[in-house]
Design an enzyme around this catalytic site. Structure first.
Site, short mmCIF file in Angstrom:
data_model
loop_
_atom_site.label_atom_id
_atom_site.label_comp_id
_atom_site.label_asym_id
_atom_site.label_seq_id
_atom_site.Cartn_x
_atom_site.Cartn_y
_atom_site.Cartn_z
N LYS A 4 -3.99 5.83 7.79
CA LYS A 4 -4.91 6.05 6.69
C LYS A 4 -5.77 7.26 6.99
O LYS A 4 -6.69 7.19 7.79
CB LYS A 4 -5.79 4.81 6.48
CG LYS A 4 -4.99 3.59 6.05
CD LYS A 4 -5.88 2.38 5.83
CE LYS A 4 -6.68 2.49 4.56
NZ LYS A 4 -7.41 1.23 4.23
N ARG A 40 0.84 -1.19 0.00
CA ARG A 40 0.00 0.00 0.00
C ARG A 40 0.88 1.24 0.00
O ARG A 40 1.69 1.43 0.91
CB ARG A 40 -0.90 0.01 1.23
CG ARG A 40 -1.87 1.18 1.27
CD ARG A 40 -2.78 1.10 2.50
NE ARG A 40 -3.82 2.09 2.43
CZ ARG A 40 -3.67 3.38 2.74
NH1 ARG A 40 -2.50 3.82 3.18
NH2 ARG A 40 -4.68 4.23 2.62
N SER A 59 -12.81 -2.70 0.88
CA SER A 59 -13.01 -2.14 2.22
C SER A 59 -14.47 -1.77 2.42
O SER A 59 -15.09 -1.17 1.54
CB SER A 59 -12.19 -0.85 2.39
OG SER A 59 -10.82 -1.10 2.24
#
Lengths: 222, 222
Positions: free
Chosen positions: B147, B48, B117
């Site tokens: 995040k 990520r 998600s």
């Protein structure tokens, strides 16, 4: 007509190549810029956005895809091969910090257009052997702060050099505007890419049609 | 075995799902984190990175792909479908700000794993109908600043609710660490995704093996 020939025919029609930029466009969206540029006569639009989320970029790309399809205009997505595939753009443009051109060609197949940025002859030759359909050659002049990774201007000599050694259409880029666009074509470029000269203009439609007029008169002279 | 069954079997093996993050990892690269996590027993790695250039991300992805293939570990790329395809990752994970799940499924085909998600039941049901293979459910707890778009913690109830209405494997995410990971499994999660609890650890290998031990003992109890 096979896709390669069709793509080549398209690209040679790209006198003026418009790249969108929402940071410089004074509140106008990518779509607003594309729409105004098309009304001014643009034949190709590149969507370029290095900061938007994938969702936002995809939504912009979809809207511009619909618009360009309606008007028979070519649509290229910068960097993001996934977004280009997702919205069925006509092609992808990659720089030297994006996915390698040969990898992009494998992902998009032969039917889509692949443009590659080259700031020197070596990069241009590599792009040609990697399967590029056209080259974005520059930066030619000092660009405004549109591309932080654009590097030092290379001058018109870069166009001449690449023209002498590569067979691909050359779209010159970097600081091109109404006052210097003639020189770019005189040096052998097949097209000129503009960002600031169009997206910062108060009247984008007029800025585009003005540049196209200059290109047409320049081509008439040569 | 068809790819759907094979994928399902893989995912149910994902007790602990490691997400890399170079901003939090104290100078260690995505590859460093992946290597240490694998040596600690991790069975799945997600790459990520929302800020790297496509070229840099591709290079990281290639290295982690080679490593995970060598060790028989699943490899998922966050957000970037093009990078996932370019390096032949096992799958892609998308959030609500990334490409829509149904579009991703079209781009990757049936053979690759699609994770989505979900921060509420509606998103979970939508992901299921869009063709997701598993859900990233959360944020469960208050996450550290990994995040920025993660939103408010939803608590363990979110896991219970999604579990009751969806058939997909649930990977819980958001602020999960050694002190609360038991509760996550007790609430019905099939796996736990961690970022901070692993990538900020001085000894990543030990942090992973410790979490895996807790999971194993918890599963033994239930």
């Amino acid at each position: 007509m096979d896709s390669k020939l069709k793509n080549q025919k398209l690209i040679f029609n790209w006198n003026l190549y418009i790249i969108t930029d929402e940071i410089l466009s004074q509140g106008r969206s990518h779509f607003d810029v594309a729409r105004a540029a098309i009304s001014g006569g643009a034949k190709v639009i590149q969507l370029r956005d290095k900061t938007a989320s994938s969702r936002t970029l995809y939504q912009s790309a979809q809207k511009i895809r619909d618009l360009t399809r309606e008007h028979g205009i070519s649509f290229i997505v910068n960097d993001r091969v996934d977004i280009a595939l997702a919205c069925d753009a006509d092609g992808v443009h990659v720089g030297q910090n994006d996915l390698p051109a040969a990898v992009v060609r494998q992902l998009i197949g032969e039917g889509k257009i692949l443009g590659v940025s080259a700031s020197n002859l070596e990069e241009a030759l590599q792009a040609e052997s990697d399967g590029a359909n056209y080259l974005g050659v520059g930066p030619v002049f000092e660009a405004r702060r549109t591309k932080s990774d654009a590097g030092q201007p290379r001058g018109l000599e870069l166009i001449t050099t690449v023209k002498a050694h590569c067979n691909l259409p050359i779209i010159a880029i970097g600081g091109i505007n109404a006052s210097n666009i003639r020189e770019v074509f005189r040096s052998g470029a097949d097209g000129a890419a503009v960002i600031s000269a169009v997206v910062t203009a108060g009247n984008i439609r007029k800025a585009v049609s003005n540049l196209l007029e200059i290109i047409t008169s320049q081509k008439g002279e040569s």
